[in-house]
Each structure stands twice: as C-alpha cells, then as structure tokens.
Design an enzyme around this catalytic site. Structure first.
Site, PDB file in Angstrom:
ATOM      1  N   CYS A   1      -4.373   8.338  21.768  1.00  0.00           N
ATOM      2  CA  CYS A   1      -3.797   8.183  20.409  1.00  0.00           C
ATOM      3  C   CYS A   1      -4.267   9.276  19.460  1.00  0.00           C
ATOM      4  CB  CYS A   1      -4.219   6.842  19.806  1.00  0.00           C
ATOM      5  SG  CYS A   1      -3.934   5.472  20.855  1.00  0.00           S
TER       6      CYS A   1
HETATM    7  N1  SAJ Z   1     -14.648   9.520  18.132  1.00  0.00           N
HETATM    8  C1  SAJ Z   1     -15.630  10.308  17.548  1.00  0.00           C
HETATM    9  N2  SAJ Z   1     -16.251   9.847  16.415  1.00  0.00           N
HETATM   10  C2  SAJ Z   1     -15.918   8.643  15.856  1.00  0.00           C
HETATM   11  C3  SAJ Z   1     -14.907   7.862  16.470  1.00  0.00           C
HETATM   12  C4  SAJ Z   1     -14.294   8.317  17.608  1.00  0.00           C
HETATM   13  O1  SAJ Z   1     -15.940  11.400  18.026  1.00  0.00           O
HETATM   14  O2  SAJ Z   1     -16.519   8.273  14.850  1.00  0.00           O
HETATM   15  C5  SAJ Z   1     -13.960  10.020  19.324  1.00  0.00           C
HETATM   16  C6  SAJ Z   1     -14.070   9.093  20.505  1.00  0.00           C
HETATM   17  O3  SAJ Z   1     -15.209   9.416  21.279  1.00  0.00           O
HETATM   18  C7  SAJ Z   1     -12.786   9.384  21.264  1.00  0.00           C
HETATM   19  C8  SAJ Z   1     -11.799   9.710  20.160  1.00  0.00           C
HETATM   20  O4  SAJ Z   1     -12.583  10.092  19.022  1.00  0.00           O
HETATM   21  O5  SAJ Z   1     -12.932  10.495  22.105  1.00  0.00           O
HETATM   22  C9  SAJ Z   1     -10.886   8.541  19.785  1.00  0.00           C
HETATM   23  O6  SAJ Z   1     -11.735   7.457  19.565  1.00  0.00           O
HETATM   24  P1  SAJ Z   1     -11.224   6.073  18.892  1.00  0.00           P
HETATM   25  O7  SAJ Z   1     -12.431   5.271  18.587  1.00  0.00           O
HETATM   26  O8  SAJ Z   1     -10.290   6.356  17.797  1.00  0.00           O
HETATM   27  O9  SAJ Z   1     -10.546   5.339  20.095  1.00  0.00           O
HETATM   28  P2  SAJ Z   1      -9.063   5.266  20.586  1.00  0.00           P
HETATM   29  O10 SAJ Z   1      -8.476   6.580  20.893  1.00  0.00           O
HETATM   30  O11 SAJ Z   1      -9.093   4.232  21.657  1.00  0.00           O
HETATM   31  O12 SAJ Z   1      -8.275   4.739  19.317  1.00  0.00           O
HETATM   32  C10 SAJ Z   1      -7.815   3.428  19.335  1.00  0.00           C
HETATM   33  C11 SAJ Z   1      -6.716   3.407  18.311  1.00  0.00           C
HETATM   34  N3  SAJ Z   1      -6.001   2.184  18.474  1.00  0.00           N
HETATM   35  C12 SAJ Z   1      -4.644   2.253  18.478  1.00  0.00           C
HETATM   36  O13 SAJ Z   1      -4.041   3.284  18.364  1.00  0.00           O
HETATM   37  C13 SAJ Z   1      -3.954   0.980  18.661  1.00  0.00           C
HETATM   38  C14 SAJ Z   1      -7.303   3.480  16.914  1.00  0.00           C
HETATM   39  O14 SAJ Z   1      -6.267   3.216  15.943  1.00  0.00           O
HETATM   40  C15 SAJ Z   1      -8.396   2.472  16.744  1.00  0.00           C
HETATM   41  O15 SAJ Z   1      -8.907   2.547  15.422  1.00  0.00           O
HETATM   42  C16 SAJ Z   1      -9.495   2.807  17.738  1.00  0.00           C
HETATM   43  O16 SAJ Z   1      -8.912   2.572  19.033  1.00  0.00           O
HETATM   44  C17 SAJ Z   1     -10.715   1.919  17.558  1.00  0.00           C
HETATM   45  O17 SAJ Z   1     -11.025   1.588  16.397  1.00  0.00           O
HETATM   46  O18 SAJ Z   1     -11.355   1.655  18.570  1.00  0.00           O
END
Ligand code: SAJ
Length: 431
Positions: free
Chosen positions: A271
């Site tokens: 995403c």
């Molecule tokens: N990441 C960072 N720093 C952060 C948060 C994430 O480097 O503070 C990195 C993660 O390691 C990863 C990427 O960013 O590589 C994305 O991380 P993410 O926590 O956003 O996880 P996703 O990709 O699974 O995003 C999903 C999304 N859900 C949907 O699209 C339905 C997002 O909207 C959610 O907010 C997120 O999960 C969540 O909160 O877990």
C-alpha cells in the site's frame, strides 16, 4: 428495483460475488458469508479456488475452520467461471492495483474484472469497487464500461466505491471492527453499498465515488509523508550527533498533536509505497504537482543507500570494509511479524550489499527464500553461531527474536529499527 435489492441485502437473501480472493477479498467473502449471505468467490487463480473447494484457508488471518464451516453450509463457494456473475445481486471487486515501473497506475486488473462484469451484467445489480485507485476510476473507467452494455447506471444498475482497510496480521483492528467508507455514483448506490457493509461493521457515507477513492489515498499518503518526515529527521539527527530514537520517543510523550512514526531502511508493502503515486499521477493529469508525495517518495526510496553508508562507516571503525565482510541480515519482510516481501526495503539493502561484495547471509523466520538480483538466498536455519559474522544488520524487527541475546553474541550490530530498544552497548550502531 432499488427497494427490491435493498430488501434482499437487509434480509441477507442477496447473492454476493467477490472478485479477487486475496488478502482483501477472502476476508470480505468470509465475513459476508458469516453474516448469512450466499457468497461466491470469483478468482482467476484456480489454486485459490481449489483451496476453497478443499475447505482450506491460504490467508494467514483466515482460519481454515471458518472456510470449512462456510463451504459445508454452502454459504461460501468459489469458481473461475465468471458467468456466475449473471446470477448475483452484488459484485465486489477486490483485485490488485500495482504500479508500473514508470510509477504510473496499472489498472489492468480492474479493467479485466469490469469486463467480466460487463459481459454478465444484469438489471438490478450493485457493483462495488474496493481496489485502491486514483479518484475518478469508478466514474470515469468502470461506469462507462458497464454502460456500454446499454444498461444505465442508477437506473438499471448501481455502482459504488469503498476503500479496503484490511491490515494483514492486525489482531486489534479487523474487517469486523473497522469502519467502512462508502460513496456511490448516486444516493441509492451509496445506500445499497452501506447496507452491504452495514451487515458486519460501522459505515461512513460520503457524497461520491471520487470522495471515497480520495479517502483511502489520503490515509496512506498521510503515512508515506510522515514516514518520509521521520526518515529525514533521522538524517538530521545524524548530522547533529543526536539519537533520532531518543528524540522521537520523547516527542511521543506529547498526548496530543503528535503521532509517532519511526525511521527505517525504507518503506515496503502493498500500500504505502504505491498508493500515493496513484494520487500524484491523477493530479499530474490535472497539471498539479504534489510535492509532498514526490518528496516523501524520494526520501523513503533513498533510505536503503543511507543504511549502506552508515554500515560502511560502522565497519570502517573496525578497520573493515563491506567488501568481504561476513554480514548477517536479520529480518527481510516488509514489516515486523509478517511474511510479505512486497516492495520490502530489505531487498534493496541486500542488493547493494551484494553489489559491494559482502559475504551476505540472512535470517528471517517468516521468509525462507529471497531473490536478490539474480541470486537466490535461503534463510539461515537459526542464529546460534551469530558471533561468526562481522556485523548483524537488523532490517525488520520481528518480535520473536531475542535482541539482547543478539547483541550479547554479536561482534557488531547495525540496528535500523531500534529493535534493541536504545540498549546501551558499544557494539550497537543505529540509524
Ligand atoms: N514504516 C516505517 N515507519 C513507520 C511506519 C511504517 O518505516 O513509522 C514502514 C514499514 O516498515 C513498512 C512500510 O513503512 O515497510 C509500510 O508500513 P505500514 O505500517 O504502513 O504497513 P502497511 O503497508 O501494512 O499499511 C497498512 C495500511 N492498511 C491499509 O492500507 C488497509 C495502512 O493504511 C495502515 O495504517 C497500516 O497497515 C497499519 O497501520 O498497520
């Protein structure tokens, strides 16, 4: 027609089809079937269809026992035969929306799903698109394709958009307790879509399909930009000789007006690295350059190189170079406690390590094999002999690993996630 369909949905008598039984479609199909609807999964991948027919789940968040129960009670079935659409009342599209190499949206999966619907469209059906896409896709791409049948939207069929909010492995927020946003091409379409999702969760209605499409992109652009910000703050703290982790943890004590994000080796997943570029692409067609999205994208994409620079400095302190150093990468999935590798920044970091001729190994209990360039690497079986490596690089902070033990037994630890939780040790270097 509207009233009949609304009645069918409210009484759970409506037959619902879900196109795409992936990590979004299967949980949705299962939830609707659990609520009593008769649900047909429509999948191009016969292996997924076979798995459902054999009453087996292939998605981590879905229990096989649920599949078994729902298939045996005939509430859930799956087929590769899209002609089944003609017998359905509601069809929900949950197909992937990747980016092309040029960072342009690839809506080809939406187009093929819509074509299947077009070929089987019947009067009185409700079509809902869930795939994350640029504002305008439903109204400008899907609607005209369906109206090319001669059937008229809002008169002969209904059409809405509702963004998926499935967060794989999230035990706290599931499909059943996460509000669903819905927006139709007309009020009746919105109401009908709201009735479908209202059968299992709270619903928030918006005024159009474009608004609903934009909601999702704001949610994920918000994350990408804030992650880009903290990654840039990490670079600033490096210049200032400060610990970005200490600073962020301290800022996070503010109970209002602040939301904690943490730096890392880049951003991965299906995403966050992709969705904002759908928005940027659409705005470019309207002659608008979305600077935040582009800037965040640049900063996040540069983090793997930054990791390599910092690692080289850390090895240099030990009079070593990356070349010929024995490097163990700990954790390669795109985020902790998942096995998903899509867009994982670990791939970029390991590619660069390979290029610099490190003697590269990795350990990730969730990911048995990775492809780095044209090299296939297998995960180490365990990390018992971790002391043999010149450096251990933590790229993904899976919670199942004992990081205190890793530090104790390693010569040098380069921690890109603060998995070591600010533990004081001369062996630890952090971004
Ligand atoms: N990441 C960072 N720093 C952060 C948060 C994430 O480097 O503070 C990195 C993660 O390691 C990863 C990427 O960013 O590589 C994305 O991380 P993410 O926590 O956003 O996880 P996703 O990709 O699974 O995003 C999903 C999304 N859900 C949907 O699209 C339905 C997002 O909207 C959610 O907010 C997120 O999960 C969540 O909160 O877990």
């Amino acid at each position: 027609m509207y009233k009949t369909l609304l009645e069918k949905i409210n009484s759970k008598k409506a037959c619902i089809g879900v196109i795409g039984l992936g990590y979004v479609g299967l949980p949705l199909a299962v939830e609707l079937a659990k609520k009593g609807f008769n649900v047909t999964g429509l999948e191009v991948d016969s292996k997924k269809v076979e798995s459902i027919k054999n009453k087996k789940s292939y998605i981590g968040d879905i229990e096989t026992k649920d599949i078994k129960e729902l298939v045996e009670s005939k509430k859930l079935s799956a087929t590769t035969n899209f002609k089944a659409i003609s017998k359905l009342d509601v069809v929900i599209i949950c197909v992937p929306t990747p980016l092309r190499k040029s960072k342009d949206p690839d809506v080809s999966y939406i187009v093929s799903a819509t074509k299947e619907i077009k070929d089987n469209l019947k009067k009185g059906q409700l079509i809902i698109l869930e795939s994350t896409t640029y504002p305008g896709t439903t109204a400008e791409l899907v609607l005209p394709m369906l109206e090319s049948t001669g059937l008229k939207a809002s008169k002969d069929f209904f059409l809405a958009f509702s963004p998926e909010r499935i967060d794989p492995a999230n035990k706290k927020f599931t499909i059943a307790n996460t509000t669903k946003v819905v927006g139709g091409i007309c009020k009746q379409s919105t109401e009908l879509a709201a009735a479908v999702y209202g059968s299992f969760t709270k619903v928030h209605k918006v005024s159009s399909t474009q608004a609903a499409e934009m909601v999702k992109l704001l949610e994920n652009t918000f994350r990408a930009v804030n992650i880009g910000l903290v990654n840039e703050v990490a670079l600033m703290c490096d210049r200032l000789g400060l610990s970005v982790w200490e600073v962020i943890n301290a800022s996070a004590t503010k109970p209002f007006g602040f939301m904690k994000f943490t730096p890392g080796p880049g951003i991965g997943g299906h995403c966050i690295p992709l969705d904002p570029h759908y928005l940027a692409w659409k705005l470019k067609t309207l002659n608008f350059y979305s600077r935040f999205i582009e800037l965040a994208g640049e900063i996040n994409a540069k983090m793997p190189e930054y990791v390599i620079t910092k690692l080289a400095d850390a090895l240099n302190e030990k009079s070593k170079s990356i070349k010929n150093s024995k490097v163990l990468v700990l954790g390669v999935a795109y985020k902790k406690d998942v096995s998903d590798m899509r867009e994982s920044p670990a791939i970029d970091v390991m590619y660069l390590l390979n290029k610099k001729q490190a003697k590269l190994s990795y350990y990730d209990p969730y990911v048995p094999v990775v492809k780095i360039g044209n090299k296939i690497l297998k995960s180490e079986k365990n990390i018992k002999n971790i002391s043999k490596y010149d450096v251990v690089v933590i790229l993904t902070d899976h919670t199942c690993i004992d990081y205190a033990d890793v530090v104790k037994k390693s010569k040098l630890v380069f921690d890109t996630r603060n998995a070591t939780n600010l533990m004081k040790s001369p062996k630890i270097v952090r971004i």
